[in-house]
Enzyme design. Structure first.
Site, PDB file in Angstrom:
ATOM      1  N   GLY A  11     -56.418 -54.045  56.045  1.00 43.21           N
ATOM      2  CA  GLY A  11     -56.402 -54.413  54.631  1.00 43.21           C
ATOM      3  C   GLY A  11     -55.871 -53.316  53.739  1.00 43.21           C
ATOM      4  O   GLY A  11     -56.399 -53.078  52.647  1.00 43.21           O
ATOM      5  N   ASN A  13     -52.876 -52.964  52.176  1.00 44.83           N
ATOM      6  CA  ASN A  13     -51.780 -53.227  51.241  1.00 44.83           C
ATOM      7  C   ASN A  13     -52.238 -53.207  49.780  1.00 44.83           C
ATOM      8  O   ASN A  13     -51.420 -53.279  48.869  1.00 44.83           O
ATOM      9  CB  ASN A  13     -51.121 -54.577  51.542  1.00 44.83           C
ATOM     10  CG  ASN A  13     -52.077 -55.741  51.366  1.00 44.83           C
ATOM     11  OD1 ASN A  13     -52.890 -55.997  52.237  1.00 44.83           O
ATOM     12  ND2 ASN A  13     -51.994 -56.451  50.242  1.00 44.83           N
ATOM     13  N   GLY A  15     -55.862 -52.054  46.918  1.00 41.14           N
ATOM     14  CA  GLY A  15     -57.201 -51.507  46.711  1.00 41.14           C
ATOM     15  C   GLY A  15     -57.443 -50.172  47.395  1.00 41.14           C
ATOM     16  O   GLY A  15     -56.531 -49.354  47.552  1.00 41.14           O
ATOM     17  N   ILE A  16     -58.676 -49.965  47.826  1.00 36.64           N
ATOM     18  CA  ILE A  16     -59.058 -48.709  48.466  1.00 36.64           C
ATOM     19  C   ILE A  16     -58.256 -48.495  49.744  1.00 36.64           C
ATOM     20  O   ILE A  16     -57.881 -47.372  50.075  1.00 36.64           O
ATOM     21  CB  ILE A  16     -60.566 -48.697  48.770  1.00 36.64           C
ATOM     22  CG1 ILE A  16     -61.375 -48.838  47.488  1.00 36.64           C
ATOM     23  CG2 ILE A  16     -60.966 -47.403  49.483  1.00 36.64           C
ATOM     24  CD1 ILE A  16     -62.858 -48.997  47.714  1.00 36.64           C
ATOM     25  N   GLY A  17     -58.003 -49.575  50.477  1.00 36.35           N
ATOM     26  CA  GLY A  17     -57.243 -49.450  51.712  1.00 36.35           C
ATOM     27  C   GLY A  17     -55.856 -48.893  51.480  1.00 36.35           C
ATOM     28  O   GLY A  17     -55.377 -48.031  52.238  1.00 36.35           O
ATOM     29  N   SER A 140     -71.131 -51.203  51.992  1.00 33.58           N
ATOM     30  CA  SER A 140     -71.333 -51.269  50.547  1.00 33.58           C
ATOM     31  C   SER A 140     -72.811 -51.105  50.226  1.00 33.58           C
ATOM     32  O   SER A 140     -73.679 -51.352  51.069  1.00 33.58           O
ATOM     33  CB  SER A 140     -70.840 -52.614  50.005  1.00 33.58           C
ATOM     34  OG  SER A 140     -71.281 -52.848  48.693  1.00 33.58           O
ATOM     35  N   TYR A 166     -71.945 -61.851  50.997  1.00 37.40           N
ATOM     36  CA  TYR A 166     -71.367 -60.506  51.005  1.00 37.40           C
ATOM     37  C   TYR A 166     -72.393 -59.499  51.515  1.00 37.40           C
ATOM     38  O   TYR A 166     -72.085 -58.641  52.358  1.00 37.40           O
ATOM     39  CB  TYR A 166     -70.910 -60.139  49.596  1.00 37.40           C
ATOM     40  CG  TYR A 166     -70.311 -58.760  49.469  1.00 37.40           C
ATOM     41  CD1 TYR A 166     -68.984 -58.538  49.833  1.00 37.40           C
ATOM     42  CD2 TYR A 166     -71.045 -57.689  48.968  1.00 37.40           C
ATOM     43  CE1 TYR A 166     -68.412 -57.274  49.723  1.00 37.40           C
ATOM     44  CE2 TYR A 166     -70.482 -56.430  48.847  1.00 37.40           C
ATOM     45  CZ  TYR A 166     -69.173 -56.228  49.217  1.00 37.40           C
ATOM     46  OH  TYR A 166     -68.608 -54.977  49.094  1.00 37.40           O
TER      47      TYR A 166
END
Length: 289
Positions: A11, A13, A15-17, A140, A166
């Site tokens: 993941g 591409n 955000g944090i990634g 998280s 989540y």
């Protein structure tokens, strides 16, 4: 961290990634961006290469909502690379309505947890060929409101905007990391991290008055990414395993993380659900031998 390492970041591409991939490229590491959307991943890679000339960044397609895609990805990685030094299980999602994976699992449990569970097991052979391999699971603070309930693995009613789903997926991430740490060969470690409350588009899109309050406790994406990379690369994390830490100060932890029976039961059930071959704990291996 002068020697180049090869990292897989799921993941990555956005955000944090994405920031983690960018920071890794700046540190001279080889980055494999494992992403679902080819065009978005290619665009993100190009942005990194433009910012870091000569960066060794590759895109490989991975859809964590499909076991077939996960198996194809893992097989291609093992064929293409003689070893992988770090796997950063970053990808995550939080849909507000009930969705399902290809295999019929609730999307968050399936992508955030089960997909990474299968991926990790399939990549252990190529990770084991590194003298110092790291697995980092992004969890998280939301794990605090999580509860492992097999009835909710495929369906959940009410869905409550995906919040409880989540929480379950993020609690499962940490339980998996802890259980995995007890089963891995000595040259691979497994740890989980809460990236902190990151100053991202999620917070910037809320009302300005609320954002003004929140920004006092937010960390930059770069701070979070570099903390994760330290766990994946730094010498002081070489022999640390089974930990759950935060990129932003003290981390409250769910008492469920101390439930060894829950951890083992979830692990065994997850192997059944994904078809992953269970790893045997060293103590059990010794008894068998």
């Amino acid at each position: 961290m002068s020697e180049q390492k090869t990292l897989i970041i799921t993941g990555s591409n956005a955000g944090i990634g994405y920031t983690t991939a960018l920071q890794a490229a700046k540190k001279g590491q080889r980055v494999i961006m494992a992403c679902r959307n080819q065009s978005k991943a290619d665009a993100a890679r190009q942005t990194i290469v433009d910012a870091v000339p000569g960066a060794d960044v590759l895109v490989r397609i991975l859809d964590l909502s499909s076991f077939d895609s996960i198996r194809q990805f893992a097989a291609s990685i093992e064929q293409e690379f003689d070893h992988i030094d770090a796997l950063i299980n970053n990808a995550g999602m939080m849909p507000s309505t009930l969705e399902h994976t290809t295999e019929g699992f609730e999307m968050q449990f399936g992508v955030n947890y089960l997909g990474h569970f299968l991926l990790t097991h399939l990549l252990i052979p190529v990770l084991s060929r590194s003298p110092d391999a790291r697995i980092v699971h992004l969890s998280s603070l939301g794990h605090l409101w999580g509860n492992i309930n097999e009835k909710n693995f495929r369906d959940r009613s009410p869905y409550l905007m995906g919040v409880t789903a989540y929480g379950q997926s993020k609690l499962a991430n940490v339980l998996f990391s802890q259980e995995l740490a007890q089963r891995l060969p000595a040259n691979i470690v497994s740890n989980a991290v809460h990236p902190g409350f990151v100053d991202s588009d999620f917070f910037r899109n809320i009302p300005k008055a609320i954002y003004f309050f929140w920004r006092r406790v937010l960390v930059s994406p770069e701070t979070s990414a570099n903390f994760t990379l330290e766990m994946a690369l730094a010498e002081n994390w070489k022999d640390r395993s089974g930990e759950f830490v935060s990129a932003q100060g003290p981390l409250p932890k769910s008492p469920r993380l101390r439930n060894a029976r829950l951890s083992q039961t979830l692990y065994e059930k997850s192997c059944q659900l994904t078809g992953a071959t269970p790893l045997t704990k060293p103590a059990l291996q010794a008894q068998v031998g």
